[in-house]
Scaffold this motif. Structure first.
Motif, PDB file in Angstrom:
ATOM      1  N   GLY A   1       0.804  -1.215   0.000  1.00 57.85           N
ATOM      2  CA  GLY A   1       0.000   0.000   0.000  1.00 57.85           C
ATOM      3  C   GLY A   1       0.837   1.266   0.000  1.00 57.85           C
ATOM      4  N   VAL A   2       2.077   1.162  -0.472  1.00 56.30           N
ATOM      5  CA  VAL A   2       2.978   2.322  -0.541  1.00 56.30           C
ATOM      6  C   VAL A   2       3.013   2.835  -1.978  1.00 56.30           C
ATOM      7  CG1 VAL A   2       5.352   3.135  -0.246  1.00 56.30           C
ATOM      8  CG2 VAL A   2       4.387   1.463   1.364  1.00 56.30           C
ATOM      9  N   SER A   3       2.764   4.105  -2.163  1.00 57.14           N
ATOM     10  CA  SER A   3       2.754   4.682  -3.510  1.00 57.14           C
ATOM     11  C   SER A   3       4.154   4.673  -4.117  1.00 57.14           C
ATOM     12  CB  SER A   3       2.248   6.132  -3.461  1.00 57.14           C
ATOM     13  OG  SER A   3       0.930   6.174  -2.967  1.00 57.14           O
ATOM     14  N   VAL A   4       4.216   4.364  -5.410  1.00 57.31           N
ATOM     15  CA  VAL A   4       5.487   4.393  -6.126  1.00 57.31           C
ATOM     16  C   VAL A   4       5.805   5.841  -6.490  1.00 57.31           C
ATOM     17  CG1 VAL A   4       6.707   3.686  -8.205  1.00 57.31           C
ATOM     18  CG2 VAL A   4       5.175   2.073  -7.058  1.00 57.31           C
ATOM     19  N   ASN A   5       6.969   6.306  -6.067  1.00 58.42           N
ATOM     20  CA  ASN A   5       7.437   7.649  -6.408  1.00 58.42           C
ATOM     21  C   ASN A   5       8.443   7.502  -7.550  1.00 58.42           C
ATOM     22  OD1 ASN A   5       8.593  10.180  -6.595  1.00 58.42           O
ATOM     23  ND2 ASN A   5       8.678  10.516  -4.378  1.00 58.42           N
ATOM     24  N   GLU A   6       8.023   7.859  -8.749  1.00 60.07           N
ATOM     25  CA  GLU A   6       8.888   7.670  -9.923  1.00 60.07           C
ATOM     26  C   GLU A   6      10.188   8.467  -9.829  1.00 60.07           C
ATOM     27  OE1 GLU A   6       8.481   5.543 -12.292  1.00 60.07           O
ATOM     28  OE2 GLU A   6       6.469   4.849 -11.782  1.00 60.07           O
ATOM     29  N   GLN A   7      10.197   9.512  -9.005  1.00 64.59           N
ATOM     30  CA  GLN A   7      11.423  10.293  -8.824  1.00 64.59           C
ATOM     31  C   GLN A   7      12.506   9.498  -8.105  1.00 64.59           C
ATOM     32  OE1 GLN A   7      10.536  14.023  -6.904  1.00 64.59           O
ATOM     33  NE2 GLN A   7       9.993  14.984  -8.845  1.00 64.59           N
ATOM     34  N   TYR A   8      12.117   8.409  -7.452  1.00 62.93           N
ATOM     35  CA  TYR A   8      13.068   7.591  -6.717  1.00 62.93           C
ATOM     36  C   TYR A   8      13.724   6.520  -7.598  1.00 62.93           C
ATOM     37  CZ  TYR A   8      11.467   9.463  -2.187  1.00 62.93           C
ATOM     38  OH  TYR A   8      11.183  10.275  -1.116  1.00 62.93           O
ATOM     39  N   LEU A   9      13.415   6.494  -8.900  1.00 66.32           N
ATOM     40  CA  LEU A   9      13.999   5.514  -9.809  1.00 66.32           C
ATOM     41  C   LEU A   9      15.018   6.191 -10.724  1.00 66.32           C
ATOM     42  CD1 LEU A   9      10.980   4.359  -9.135  1.00 66.32           C
ATOM     43  CD2 LEU A   9      11.498   2.790 -10.989  1.00 66.32           C
ATOM     44  N   VAL A  10      16.257   5.731 -10.671  1.00 69.70           N
ATOM     45  CA  VAL A  10      17.307   6.260 -11.556  1.00 69.70           C
ATOM     46  C   VAL A  10      18.087   5.079 -12.133  1.00 69.70           C
ATOM     47  CG1 VAL A  10      17.519   8.463 -10.352  1.00 69.70           C
ATOM     48  CG2 VAL A  10      18.942   6.538  -9.641  1.00 69.70           C
ATOM     49  N   TYR A  11      18.749   5.298 -13.258  1.00 69.38           N
ATOM     50  CA  TYR A  11      19.455   4.218 -13.958  1.00 69.38           C
ATOM     51  C   TYR A  11      20.840   4.696 -14.391  1.00 69.38           C
ATOM     52  CZ  TYR A  11      14.586   2.774 -14.313  1.00 69.38           C
ATOM     53  OH  TYR A  11      13.298   2.459 -14.022  1.00 69.38           O
ATOM     54  N   HIS A  12      21.828   3.820 -14.195  1.00 66.29           N
ATOM     55  CA  HIS A  12      23.197   4.128 -14.612  1.00 66.29           C
ATOM     56  C   HIS A  12      23.916   2.831 -14.942  1.00 66.29           C
ATOM     57  CE1 HIS A  12      23.838   8.477 -14.055  1.00 66.29           C
ATOM     58  NE2 HIS A  12      22.881   8.394 -13.142  1.00 66.29           N
ATOM     59  N   ASP A  13      25.075   2.940 -15.604  1.00 67.12           N
ATOM     60  CA  ASP A  13      25.889   1.761 -15.885  1.00 67.12           C
ATOM     61  C   ASP A  13      26.340   1.122 -14.571  1.00 67.12           C
ATOM     62  OD1 ASP A  13      25.591   2.308 -18.529  1.00 67.12           O
ATOM     63  OD2 ASP A  13      27.608   3.133 -18.818  1.00 67.12           O
ATOM     64  N   GLU A  14      26.496  -0.202 -14.609  1.00 70.85           N
ATOM     65  CA  GLU A  14      26.816  -0.954 -13.395  1.00 70.85           C
ATOM     66  C   GLU A  14      28.315  -0.925 -13.102  1.00 70.85           C
ATOM     67  OE1 GLU A  14      24.949  -4.748 -13.839  1.00 70.85           O
ATOM     68  OE2 GLU A  14      22.996  -3.849 -14.170  1.00 70.85           O
ATOM     69  N   VAL A  15      28.789   0.268 -12.808  1.00 70.61           N
ATOM     70  CA  VAL A  15      30.184   0.497 -12.430  1.00 70.61           C
ATOM     71  C   VAL A  15      30.195   1.406 -11.204  1.00 70.61           C
ATOM     72  CG1 VAL A  15      31.143   0.172 -14.737  1.00 70.61           C
ATOM     73  CG2 VAL A  15      30.351   2.442 -14.049  1.00 70.61           C
ATOM     74  N   PHE A  16      31.349   1.537 -10.572  1.00 72.13           N
ATOM     75  CA  PHE A  16      31.497   2.345  -9.360  1.00 72.13           C
ATOM     76  C   PHE A  16      30.992   3.767  -9.579  1.00 72.13           C
ATOM     77  CE2 PHE A  16      33.852   5.038  -6.429  1.00 72.13           C
ATOM     78  CZ  PHE A  16      33.832   4.314  -5.248  1.00 72.13           C
ATOM     79  N   GLU A  17      31.421   4.370 -10.693  1.00 75.46           N
ATOM     80  CA  GLU A  17      31.033   5.754 -10.987  1.00 75.46           C
ATOM     81  C   GLU A  17      29.532   5.879 -11.216  1.00 75.46           C
ATOM     82  OE1 GLU A  17      35.230   5.033 -11.776  1.00 75.46           O
ATOM     83  OE2 GLU A  17      33.405   4.060 -12.518  1.00 75.46           O
TER      84      GLU A  17
END
Length: 343
Positions: A214-230
């Protein structure tokens, strides 16, 4: 002077054809005869001409392993050495060699795969990535060439393509539910390649857990990057710059999570007091992190071992139906997660 099959046959008291069948591990030869012939081979130092035998069998005894494009820096990520360790262990059992390949771009990878297939350089291929727009899978299907994916194919091909995978929806749902049980509701999600099926499945599991709670999804909390340290460093900057930043973060990969931890520390956040962090993979560095990283062990070695085993079966039995194997996962609780307290 080099020993020959005839020398082995004479000393073992069998026909040269029997020695050839022992070398090929024919089931028609008794275990007792095999032991006797192999003992003689070892005694006189006879080694079969593997290249000549492969020409007769029309096999190379080599497996191609295709890495993601070099633009995603696969060699920086400890997932790949570990999955290769599993592949190598199984390949050694079957006396297969490995041909490792990675191109700079997706088109480079396709061209190299085409060359490998058309020149019959390898007997089969293992793909260590799975993305929505991949052109290698359709090519291999069209050529009817043996291959296995570590990951999963598109939904329409799941009954056509063999693959070894985790249940990534269930896995992501588990880590999200764990954070929810710790009373976190503002949960950030740092995904890897946005077009990768593992990222899509992780996101689906994350959505399912939040919705069921019952927790609303906050799309601002989703980010994507390459799977490296940086990639982890850049992603957490984006998340923590939000007006209402998350109190917990799910990270697609341990290497990214190390970048997350380092950047949070530089921004004076205390982990896990201020922000909880949880990741996937359980590579060695997750235990050595500061603080040690809570993560989901996806049994990377087993993924590689079973992929190589499944490919070997397809090489030996070309008409074998497509198969899917699912490797389990387990939560490894360490020091980067803590119950949320609204102080």
């Amino acid at each position: 002077m080099t020993n020959t099959i005839k020398d082995v046959a004479k000393k073992a008291g069998v026909a040269p054809s029997t020695v050839s069948r022992v070398i090929a591990d024919s089931p028609k030869i008794s275990a007792k005869t095999k032991m006797r012939v192999r003992a003689v081979m070892e005694e006189i130092g006879y080694y079969p001409n593997v290249h000549a035998r492969n020409l007769v069998n029309k096999r190379t005894n080599v497996v191609g392993v295709i890495m993601p494009s070099a633009s995603y820096a696969p060699f920086h990520n400890p997932f790949f050495p570990e999955v290769l360790r599993g592949i190598t262990a199984q390949a050694n059992e079957g006396k297969y060699g490995l041909y490792l390949s990675t191109g700079q771009t997706e088109s480079d990878i396709l061209e190299e795969v085409k060359e490998m297939v058309h020149s019959r350089r390898v007997d089969g291929i293992i793909l260590l990535y799975s993305t929505k727009a991949d052109t290698v899978i359709p090519f291999l299907l069209e050529e009817n060439f043996p291959f296995v994916i570590v990951g999963r194919p598109p939904e329409l091909l799941e009954d056509t393509v063999s693959y070894v995978n985790n249940d990534n929806i269930k896995a992501a749902k588990m880590v999200t539910e764990y954070l929810l049980l710790l009373k976190h509701e503002k949960i950030g999600f740092i995904g890897g390649r946005e077009d990768a099926y593992v990222t899509l499945d992780h996101k689906e599991g994350y959505y399912q857990a939040l919705c069921e709670a019952g927790v609303s999804v906050n799309e601002q909390y989703l980010v994507y990057h390459d799977e490296v340290f940086e990639g982890g460093e850049q992603a957490v900057i984006e998340l923590m710059a939000k007006q209402d930043p998350p109190s917990a973060i799910i990270v697609a990969d341990d290497l990214m999570a190390l970048g997350v931890l380092r950047m949070l520390q530089s921004m004076s956040y205390d982990v896990p007091k201020d922000v909880s962090v949880i990741s996937f993979n359980n590579v060695l560095m997750s235990e050595l992190a500061n603080p040690p990283l809570t993560t989901l062990d996806i049994h990377i070695y087993e993924l590689g071992f079973q992929a190589a085993e499944l490919l070997r079966e397809h090489i030996q039995t070309p008409d074998l139906p497509a198969a899917a194997r699912v490797v389990g996962h387990r939560l490894v609780r360490r020091s980067t997660t803590k119950a949320y307290r609204n102080e």
